[in-house]
Write an enzyme that holds these catalytic residues in place. Structure first.
Site, PDB file in Angstrom:
ATOM      1  N   GLU A 194      93.887   2.421  42.475  1.00  0.00           N
ATOM      2  CA  GLU A 194      92.921   2.154  41.224  1.00  0.00           C
ATOM      3  C   GLU A 194      93.626   1.399  40.356  1.00  0.00           C
ATOM      4  OE1 GLU A 194      91.561   6.211  40.493  1.00  0.00           O
ATOM      5  OE2 GLU A 194      91.035   6.501  42.742  1.00  0.00           O
ATOM      6  N   GLU A 201      85.700   7.213  35.310  1.00  0.00           N
ATOM      7  CA  GLU A 201      85.708   6.461  36.662  1.00  0.00           C
ATOM      8  C   GLU A 201      85.230   5.169  36.461  1.00  0.00           C
ATOM      9  OE1 GLU A 201      87.049   7.538  39.269  1.00  0.00           O
ATOM     10  OE2 GLU A 201      87.221   9.924  39.405  1.00  0.00           O
ATOM     11  N   HIS A 232      96.197   7.860  41.365  1.00  0.00           N
ATOM     12  CA  HIS A 232      95.782   7.206  42.804  1.00  0.00           C
ATOM     13  C   HIS A 232      96.196   5.634  42.661  1.00  0.00           C
ATOM     14  CE1 HIS A 232      92.841  10.756  42.941  1.00  0.00           C
ATOM     15  NE2 HIS A 232      93.778  11.056  43.493  1.00  0.00           N
ATOM     16  N   HIS A 250      90.806   6.914  36.024  1.00  0.00           N
ATOM     17  CA  HIS A 250      90.410   6.453  37.400  1.00  0.00           C
ATOM     18  C   HIS A 250      89.433   5.403  37.791  1.00  0.00           C
ATOM     19  CE1 HIS A 250      92.652  10.162  39.334  1.00  0.00           C
ATOM     20  NE2 HIS A 250      92.695  10.339  38.084  1.00  0.00           N
TER      21      HIS A 250
END
Length: 819
Positions: A185, A381, A182, A313
């Site tokens: 990020e 994350e 993504h 991420h």
């Protein structure tokens, strides 16, 4: 409008990529019906970027039209950030990155790590250059960068291999770390490069880094979605861009496929875990692996045999693993949970399956390579909701560092990975529960292989001690070879050591050396001799000079206060305590202490810091520091951090991080020298935070205690060294020992007579206190320092005279200069 259309509407016709993005707000949505409401939001293609751990709130990115859609669907949205890109950009500064100086790793790079052109983040060309620079600097450890394939716009998906023989395909466990599926990020890429730099820069000096490089083959893919990242770079050059997908022209005035919904396994299982709508941020594409970026990644997975992997991420402080495409656990849940638990020991992230901890997500990296290639694949994350997609410049390095242990443990788990999950010490003697002279200590250990391969050699543990007061008995144990995720113990044949005579020190040190497959890990342990005794106490009934607030604290409300706590309650129970932790006590430190509602005076909009007075622990044997703490955070995403310093606050080492609801007084104890060497300037720091301002956060601290195993009389001053203010005078010894404390301008010791067991003092000494050492071996009194301006900037020397065992003991305190 959806972000894709909003950007398209402002397209600059002079450039195929340069766009002026419409303002996008960060919205918080309360969910009355929890998981059902979340599923409804995602099925309607809202850009859900964060889910509160308790499930009652989410954050959504959207413009004015998205807000209208939320309202029409019956959701109430509160604006957290009116313009999220502008908010991110306001926290990013190239000047601040340079002013902060070089990071611990990558300072030699151009630009140095943490000083990239996008507010500290590397832009695409800089990432490519960094790979070249590392390969040139460490040709014996890395290959040159090589391309896995090309993106839609013709950019290479660069990869690089790390190993002790990088040009040879050795029979060693294989690991892959990738980032930036993504495009919004970039901290994922920075954390990956930080792990890479740690291994190459510490090779040959750090035993663990060296062993990993010698016994693993590791591939790094820092940017899987270069087109999306360049798109953000062009449109928001200073950083902060929100483009997520690749740059596929969907042929209907929308752009982009979410390439982390485009993997073959589980693709398109349902329309909640991915979307068939080209407008959606989770648009899965027209077919499995329709995107060249994913074709390249899938081919790479087929070509190699990755035993473990991280696909990195941001954000949410999570460590995720399969399944994502269905709500449930995988057949290897036990292995996934064990490794995720090890990876998050240091950072405290919440770990679990994607579908259960976060939400359904199909066509993702983790599911695909686990299901088709038997890879134990995880997704960190990184960062909390206060960090977001583009954490502030000064957060780039701390976030990378807090996730480094997870990278290392994941690399270890690809092969054999031996650790000692439990140790116990048993007294063989009088049975009082303490280790006394002439008694034997039995050490029982469990060793476990948390790796995917059996150990090639037996696991051995050897016991040694440099102490002259120890005799070793059974000093080694062979646990044999350990299979994958198997363990063994020495319960039947413990290691033993006997304490000789009457040791002068209050604590003894010994070392356990664990060896397997060529790796040797040394663990030093300390055992107290006799019963612990208090050395210093602060019941926080009087403020003896705690530091409340620092320059740089940002909380608008709920800053630390001293006093009688005012209890508050919320939906999840008590938030601020009604009483302090001391039996019969009144006062403590709390974050905010006004109002009667849970959110009336809690921490809002930033951080607030509390620091203890300095603790003089120099030469204190086996010092154990304890405190009582209370923490209540209703979204479970704001970390309460407790740290220790031994250099008067210049540097800090984390003791613990607390998340969620621990809304009861809890005592925590730590051996000081497990974290820092004991000095005369030890302090503890307590940091509570709520950023952004989206939750109820309350913290409290009380009952500071230091214990020692040393038996010799000691004298300690604790508190604020200022004229006319109270300090705590502590004298340790045997219960009933008479003592007197005094101060003098003369640093020399004095020999004074005893008459009938009473200590006599003669001028010109200034008497502080006279008393008896109390039960437990501690005499403690509060004393007001002389309010004499002539003493300012004068070195005063403090001493205590203790009548111990019929002999006069003089204990000295270093000079003290009043403020």
């Amino acid at each position: 409008m959806f972000l894709a259309l909003a950007l398209l509407a402002f397209q600059d016709s002079s450039s195929p990529t340069a766009l002026v993005p419409a303002p996008e707000a960060l919205l918080e949505v309360r969910l009355a019906n929890g998981a059902e409401g979340l599923a409804q939001l995602r099925a309607a293609d809202f850009d859900v970027v964060w889910v509160a751990p308790e499930g009652g709130r989410v954050q959504v990115v959207g413009d004015a039209e998205e807000r209208a859609r939320l309202a029409a669907a019956g959701f109430e949205a509160v604006v957290v950030r009116e313009d999220l890109v502008a908010h991110y950009a306001s926290r990013l500064s190239n000047e601040a990155a340079r002013a902060a100086g070089p990071a611990a790793l990558g300072a030699w790079l151009s630009p140095p790590f943490g000083q990239g052109s996008q507010g500290g983040y590397y832009e695409w060309a800089e990432v490519v250059s960094v790979l070249d620079q590392i390969a040139a600097a460490y040709p014996a450890l890395t290959t040159s960068k090589f391309s896995l394939g090309q993106s839609l716009e013709g950019r290479d998906l660069w990869a690089i291999k790390l190993s002790d023989n990088p040009g040879v395909d050795e029979n060693e466990p294989e690991v892959r770390f990738d980032a930036m599926h993504h495009a919004r990020e970039p901290e994922s890429m920075q954390a990956l490069l930080w792990a890479f730099l740690h291994l190459v820069e510490n090779y040959g000096t750090d035993p663990l880094a060296t062993w990993i490089v010698d016994n693993r083959e590791i591939w790094f893919v820092p940017v899987v979605n270069p087109d999306g990242y360049v798109f953000n770079q062009v449109n928001t050059p200073g950083g902060g861009g929100l483009w997520r997908k690749n740059r596929r022209d969907n042929g209907d005035s929308t752009f982009g496929v979410d390439i982390n919904r485009n993997y073959t396994f589980g693709w398109g299982t349902d329309n909640e875990g991915s979307s068939p709508s080209t407008f959606s941020e989770t648009y899965r594409g027209t077919a499995p692996a329709s995107e060249p970026e994913i074709q390249a990644m899938e081919a790479f997975m087929v070509a190699r045999d990755f035993r473990t992997a991280l696909s990195v991420h941001t954000f949410s402080n999570l460590w995720l693993y399969p399944w994502g495409y269905v709500a449930g656990t995988s057949p290897d849940e036990a292995a996934f949970a064990e490794l995720a638990g090890l990876a998050t020991e240091a950072n405290g992230y919440v770990a679990g399956p994607v579908s259960l901890v976060l939400y359904l997500a199909n066509g993702g990296t983790n599911d695909h390579e686990y299901a088709l290639h038997d890879t134990l694949s995880f997704t960190p994350e990184i960062g909390g909701d206060g960090d977001g997609f583009w954490p502030a410049t000064n957060r780039i390095v701390p976030l990378a560092e807090e996730n480094l242990p997870g990278f290392l443990s994941t690399a270890l788990a690809a092969g054999s990975f031996v650790r000692v999950p439990s140790e116990s010490r048993t007294e063989v003697g009088n049975g009082d529960g303490y280790f006394d002279p002439a008694e034997t200590i039995e050490l029982r250990l469990t060793v476990r292989n948390s790796g995917r391969s059996a150990t090639a050699t037996p696991v051995t543990v050897t016991l040694t001690s440099a102490s002259p007061d120890v005799t070793l008995g059974n000093a080694s144990h062979d646990f044999g070879t350990l299979g994958s995720f198997a363990e063994a113990n020495n319960a039947a044949t413990p290691l033993t050591l006997t304490i000789d005579g009457a040791p002068q020190a209050g604590a003894l040190a010994y070392t356990l050396t664990v060896a397997w497959d060529g790796f040797v890990e040394t663990m030093t342990r300390t055992v107290g001799i006799g019963a612990p005794r208090p050395f210093l106490t602060d019941d926080v009934e009087v403020d003896l000079g705690w530091i409340v607030g620092l320059v740089g604290d940002t909380a608008a409300t709920g800053t630390w206060e001293f006093g009688d706590p005012v209890g508050t309650s919320g939906a999840f129970g008590p938030m601020n305590p009604e009483d302090d932790a001391s039996p019969g006590g009144v006062n403590c430190f709390t974050t905010g202490n006004g109002g009667t509602g849970a959110g009336d005076d809690d921490v809002d909009g930033g951080i607030t810091t509390l620091i203890t007075p300095a603790l003089d622990l120099e030469d204190v044997d086996g010092a154990i520091v304890s405190y009582s703490r209370w923490y209540a955070n209703d979204d479970g995403d704001d970390l309460f951090e407790v740290s220790i310093s031994n250099d008067d606050g210049a540097t800090w080492v984390e003791l613990e991080g607390v998340l969620g609801l621990e809304n009861a007084w809890t005592q925590r104890s730590f051996a000081v020298e497990d974290f820092v060497p004991a000095t005369s300037t030890v302090r503890l720091r307590f940091v509570a935070q709520d950023e952004p301002n989206n939750s109820i956060t309350e913290a409290a601290v009380d009952e500071l205690l230091v214990e020692t195993f040393g038996s010799a009389p000691r004298f300690n001053l604790y508190g604020r060294p200022a004229l006319g203010t109270p300090v705590a005078v502590h004298v340790t010894g045997t219960a009933g020992d008479p003592y007197v404390t005094y101060w003098s301008l003369n640093p020399a010791s004095f020999t004074l007579p005893f008459i009938d067991g009473t200590i006599l003092l003669f001028p010109p000494l200034g008497r502080f206190t006279t008393g008896l050492v109390g039960t437990g071996g501690l005499g403690r009194e509060l004393v007001t320092l002389p309010n004499d301006p002539s003493l300012l900037a004068v070195e005063l020397h403090f001493q205590a005279l203790v009548l111990h065992g019929g002999a006069l003991v003089v204990t000295n305190k270093d000079e003290l200069v009043f403020e």
